[in-house]
Write an enzyme that holds these catalytic residues in place. Structure first.
Site, short mmCIF file in Angstrom:
data_model
loop_
_atom_site.label_atom_id
_atom_site.label_comp_id
_atom_site.label_asym_id
_atom_site.label_seq_id
_atom_site.Cartn_x
_atom_site.Cartn_y
_atom_site.Cartn_z
N ASN A 62 -39.87 -16.54 -32.04
CA ASN A 62 -38.63 -15.90 -31.56
C ASN A 62 -37.89 -16.67 -30.46
O ASN A 62 -37.09 -16.12 -29.73
CB ASN A 62 -38.90 -14.43 -31.20
N LYS A 117 -38.78 -21.56 -26.05
CA LYS A 117 -40.13 -21.80 -26.56
C LYS A 117 -40.13 -23.06 -27.45
O LYS A 117 -39.05 -23.56 -27.81
CB LYS A 117 -40.57 -20.55 -27.33
N TYR A 144 -49.07 -14.89 -20.10
CA TYR A 144 -49.16 -13.78 -21.06
C TYR A 144 -50.41 -12.94 -20.86
O TYR A 144 -50.89 -12.31 -21.81
CB TYR A 144 -49.11 -14.33 -22.49
N GLU A 173 -43.06 -14.77 -12.44
CA GLU A 173 -43.01 -15.85 -13.44
C GLU A 173 -42.28 -17.08 -12.90
O GLU A 173 -42.69 -18.21 -13.17
CB GLU A 173 -42.37 -15.33 -14.73
N HIS A 209 -38.04 -16.71 -24.20
CA HIS A 209 -38.71 -15.70 -23.38
C HIS A 209 -37.78 -15.26 -22.25
O HIS A 209 -37.04 -16.08 -21.71
CB HIS A 209 -39.99 -16.27 -22.76
#
Ligand code: GDP
Ligand code: MG
Length: 160
Positions: free
Chosen positions: A123, A20, A60, A137, A126
């Site tokens: 965080n 990310k 998402y 995905e 992913h």
């Protein structure tokens, strides 16, 4: 209780892993790629990418109704991400274990989030949560021709 998604699979699967924007900004790209490489999974796709808002929303979409959704979209589109496709036996659940719990403060030491992050909203990485979502995905983030099917010469030393 039987939790099928937590049981190691014997199937060759694909998973979508993404560093990310915070992971890229913090210079953790190499470290994160390294964890999956050293484990023995096969990299089949890799690119640095500025994610359009619409793609983040599609990725998402299951979290659309959550109060943090707008912040999540802002976060994911706040800078370049590193998109990866990884393949291997049981790679989906194993990658989730290597990544650790969603909240980095609850993630075990030794996991990526447990070692390298402190907040759910930052965080750093992913990983797909099921083989179905792994396929979905990878197809969402990569165009045909961006993925590479290859046989690592080390394969006989990793898979019997
Ligand atoms: P994951 O599969 O472990 O990444 O977790 P989820 O699928 O539940 O959530 C997707 C992502 O949304 C997480 O990795 C976080 O970046 C973010 N997220 C989840 N829950 C929260 C929350 O309560 N607050 C904020 N700010 N972000 C969240
Ligand atoms: Mg998830």
């Amino acid at each position: 209780i039987f939790l099928p998604h937590l049981v190691a699979s014997l199937e060759v699967e694909e998973t979508y892993i993404m560093v990310k924007p915070d992971g890229v900004q913090r210079g953790l790209v190499g470290e994160i790629i390294s964890r999956f490489e050293k484990k023995g999974f096969k990299l089949t796709g890799l690119k640095l990418f500025e994610c359009p808002k619409e793609l983040a929303q599609e990725h998402y979409k299951d979290l659309q109704s959550k109060p943090f959704f707008p912040k999540l979209i802002e976060y994911i589109t706040s800078g370049p991400v590193v998109c990866m496709a990884w393949e291997g036996v049981g790679v989906v659940a194993s990658a989730r274990k290597l990544i650790g719990s969603t909240n980095p403060l609850q993630a075990e030491p030794g996991t990526i989030r447990g070692d390298l992050a402190v907040q759910t909203g930052r965080n750093i990485v992913h990983g797909s949560d099921s083989p179905e979502n792994g396929k979905r995905e990878v197809a969402l983030w990569f165009k045909e021709g961006e993925l590479c099917q290859w046989t690592p010469s080390l394969e006989p030393w990793l898979v019997e």
